[in-house]
Design a protein around this motif. Structure first.
Motif, PDB file in Angstrom:
ATOM      1  N   ASP A  24       0.842  -1.193   0.000  1.00  0.00           N
ATOM      2  CA  ASP A  24       0.000   0.000   0.000  1.00  0.00           C
ATOM      3  C   ASP A  24       0.874   1.238   0.000  1.00  0.00           C
ATOM      4  OD1 ASP A  24      -2.141  -1.658   0.132  1.00  0.00           O
ATOM      5  OD2 ASP A  24      -2.530  -1.341   2.272  1.00  0.00           O
ATOM      6  N   ARG A  25       0.412   2.268  -0.683  1.00  0.00           N
ATOM      7  CA  ARG A  25       1.136   3.536  -0.690  1.00  0.00           C
ATOM      8  C   ARG A  25       0.622   4.389   0.451  1.00  0.00           C
ATOM      9  NH1 ARG A  25       3.377   5.281  -6.118  1.00  0.00           N
ATOM     10  NH2 ARG A  25       3.655   7.122  -4.862  1.00  0.00           N
ATOM     11  N   PRO A  26       1.505   5.037   1.173  1.00  0.00           N
ATOM     12  CA  PRO A  26       1.046   5.893   2.263  1.00  0.00           C
ATOM     13  C   PRO A  26       0.366   7.147   1.708  1.00  0.00           C
ATOM     14  CG  PRO A  26       3.400   6.115   2.009  1.00  0.00           C
ATOM     15  CD  PRO A  26       2.963   5.017   1.087  1.00  0.00           C
ATOM     16  N   ALA A  27      -0.594   7.636   2.441  1.00  0.00           N
ATOM     17  CA  ALA A  27      -1.287   8.863   2.049  1.00  0.00           C
ATOM     18  C   ALA A  27      -0.434  10.051   2.482  1.00  0.00           C
ATOM     19  CB  ALA A  27      -2.659   8.926   2.704  1.00  0.00           C
ATOM     20  N   LEU A  28      -0.046  10.864   1.524  1.00  0.00           N
ATOM     21  CA  LEU A  28       0.788  12.022   1.805  1.00  0.00           C
ATOM     22  C   LEU A  28      -0.027  13.287   1.620  1.00  0.00           C
ATOM     23  CD1 LEU A  28       4.007  10.981  -0.122  1.00  0.00           C
ATOM     24  CD2 LEU A  28       3.562  10.772   2.313  1.00  0.00           C
ATOM     25  N   GLU A  29       0.296  14.294   2.405  1.00  0.00           N
ATOM     26  CA  GLU A  29      -0.357  15.582   2.256  1.00  0.00           C
ATOM     27  C   GLU A  29       0.219  16.296   1.046  1.00  0.00           C
ATOM     28  OE1 GLU A  29       0.040  17.893   5.764  1.00  0.00           O
ATOM     29  OE2 GLU A  29      -0.588  16.265   7.084  1.00  0.00           O
ATOM     30  N   GLU A  30      -0.627  17.056   0.380  1.00  0.00           N
ATOM     31  CA  GLU A  30      -0.157  17.848  -0.745  1.00  0.00           C
ATOM     32  C   GLU A  30       0.728  18.966  -0.209  1.00  0.00           C
ATOM     33  OE1 GLU A  30      -0.516  17.664  -4.076  1.00  0.00           O
ATOM     34  OE2 GLU A  30      -1.396  15.688  -3.729  1.00  0.00           O
ATOM     35  N   PRO A  31       1.888  19.211  -0.819  1.00  0.00           N
ATOM     36  CA  PRO A  31       2.738  20.303  -0.343  1.00  0.00           C
ATOM     37  C   PRO A  31       2.092  21.646  -0.658  1.00  0.00           C
ATOM     38  CG  PRO A  31       3.669  19.319  -2.297  1.00  0.00           C
ATOM     39  CD  PRO A  31       2.471  18.480  -1.913  1.00  0.00           C
ATOM     40  N   THR A  32       2.233  22.543   0.265  1.00  0.00           N
ATOM     41  CA  THR A  32       1.683  23.879   0.049  1.00  0.00           C
ATOM     42  C   THR A  32       2.721  24.724  -0.680  1.00  0.00           C
ATOM     43  OG1 THR A  32       2.515  24.591   2.193  1.00  0.00           O
ATOM     44  CG2 THR A  32       0.255  23.782   2.111  1.00  0.00           C
ATOM     45  N   PRO A  33       2.304  25.455  -1.702  1.00  0.00           N
ATOM     46  CA  PRO A  33       3.272  26.288  -2.430  1.00  0.00           C
ATOM     47  C   PRO A  33       3.744  27.442  -1.556  1.00  0.00           C
ATOM     48  CG  PRO A  33       1.059  26.648  -3.270  1.00  0.00           C
ATOM     49  CD  PRO A  33       0.968  25.545  -2.258  1.00  0.00           C
ATOM     50  N   VAL A  34       4.993  27.807  -1.745  1.00  0.00           N
ATOM     51  CA  VAL A  34       5.583  28.906  -0.997  1.00  0.00           C
ATOM     52  C   VAL A  34       5.330  30.182  -1.780  1.00  0.00           C
ATOM     53  CG1 VAL A  34       7.728  29.863  -0.102  1.00  0.00           C
ATOM     54  CG2 VAL A  34       7.333  27.407  -0.046  1.00  0.00           C
ATOM     55  N   GLU A  35       4.779  31.162  -1.097  1.00  0.00           N
ATOM     56  CA  GLU A  35       4.519  32.436  -1.751  1.00  0.00           C
ATOM     57  C   GLU A  35       5.581  33.438  -1.306  1.00  0.00           C
ATOM     58  OE1 GLU A  35       0.552  33.731  -1.163  1.00  0.00           O
ATOM     59  OE2 GLU A  35      -0.309  31.800  -1.723  1.00  0.00           O
ATOM     60  N   LEU A  36       6.200  34.101  -2.283  1.00  0.00           N
ATOM     61  CA  LEU A  36       7.220  35.096  -1.993  1.00  0.00           C
ATOM     62  C   LEU A  36       6.609  36.485  -2.019  1.00  0.00           C
ATOM     63  CD1 LEU A  36      10.197  33.827  -4.161  1.00  0.00           C
ATOM     64  CD2 LEU A  36       9.903  33.595  -1.703  1.00  0.00           C
ATOM     65  N   ASP A  37       7.021  37.291  -1.078  1.00  0.00           N
ATOM     66  CA  ASP A  37       6.627  38.693  -1.060  1.00  0.00           C
ATOM     67  C   ASP A  37       7.680  39.459  -1.842  1.00  0.00           C
ATOM     68  OD1 ASP A  37       5.582  41.150  -0.575  1.00  0.00           O
ATOM     69  OD2 ASP A  37       6.207  41.231   1.535  1.00  0.00           O
ATOM     70  N   LEU A  38       7.339  39.873  -3.072  1.00  0.00           N
ATOM     71  CA  LEU A  38       8.317  40.518  -3.934  1.00  0.00           C
ATOM     72  C   LEU A  38       8.685  41.913  -3.459  1.00  0.00           C
ATOM     73  CD1 LEU A  38       7.002  39.358  -7.402  1.00  0.00           C
ATOM     74  CD2 LEU A  38       8.850  38.404  -6.041  1.00  0.00           C
ATOM     75  N   ASP A  39       7.924  42.480  -2.533  1.00  0.00           N
ATOM     76  CA  ASP A  39       8.251  43.796  -1.990  1.00  0.00           C
ATOM     77  C   ASP A  39       9.182  43.699  -0.787  1.00  0.00           C
ATOM     78  OD1 ASP A  39       6.654  44.994  -3.889  1.00  0.00           O
ATOM     79  OD2 ASP A  39       4.848  44.852  -2.632  1.00  0.00           O
ATOM     80  N   ASP A  40       9.614  42.495  -0.443  1.00  0.00           N
ATOM     81  CA  ASP A  40      10.472  42.293   0.722  1.00  0.00           C
ATOM     82  C   ASP A  40      11.850  42.886   0.433  1.00  0.00           C
ATOM     83  OD1 ASP A  40      11.596  41.477   3.049  1.00  0.00           O
ATOM     84  OD2 ASP A  40      11.407  39.321   2.677  1.00  0.00           O
ATOM     85  N   PRO A  41      12.368  43.784   1.290  1.00  0.00           N
ATOM     86  CA  PRO A  41      13.679  44.394   1.024  1.00  0.00           C
ATOM     87  C   PRO A  41      14.831  43.401   1.108  1.00  0.00           C
ATOM     88  CG  PRO A  41      12.849  45.091   3.164  1.00  0.00           C
ATOM     89  CD  PRO A  41      11.745  44.310   2.496  1.00  0.00           C
TER      90      PRO A  41
END
Length: 140
Positions: A24-41
């Motif tokens: 059996d294959r284990p049930a894995l959680e979907e990875p959450t995408p990383v959001e970048l803040d483009l205004d970050d200095p």
């Protein structure tokens, strides 16, 4: 003694769970995408591209440059002929085999004699004593 029976029962249950779920294959959680803040200095910081800060990088004048290596010595005379027999005779024989060119038997024997003769000459003229008897071969 009761603890040992519980341990064995727990091991048996664990093994049975492994056997029951084999393949059996284990049930894995979907990875959450990383959001970048483009205004970050921080993202505009030019030092992030530099793997080594300027403080830690050595100046060009302070770096050690080893002297150029000496030229490779080319053997002359009989020693050069012997090394030619060690290197060139097998190379010529293999090349002739690859291009399927049949050498006359006398040339085959000449190549074999050149190789064996060169090997015997080099072995017979080797020094019996090391250049520096106290040296174990390591160099600094």
């Amino acid at each position: 003694m009761n603890g040992s029976g519980d341990d064995e029962r727990a091991q048996q249950e664990a093994w049975q769970a492994i056997v029951d779920n084999y393949g059996d294959r284990p049930a894995l959680e979907e990875p959450t995408p990383v959001e970048l803040d483009l205004d970050d200095p921080v993202l505009d910081d030019p030092t992030l591209d530099d793997p080594v800060p300027d403080i830690a990088s050595p100046d060009r004048e302070e770096r050690y440059l080893p002297p150029p290596p000496p030229p490779v010595p080319i053997p002359r005379g009989l020693r050069g002929l012997a090394w030619g027999g060690i290197v060139l005779a097998p190379a010529l024989a293999v090349m002739m085999l690859l291009v399927r060119f049949d050498l006359p038997t006398a040339l085959d024997y000449l190549l074999v004699g050149w190789f064996v003769g060169g090997f015997l000459y080099l072995v017979s003229t080797m020094s019996q004593h090391p250049r520096e008897p106290w040296d174990d071969g390591s160099r600094i």
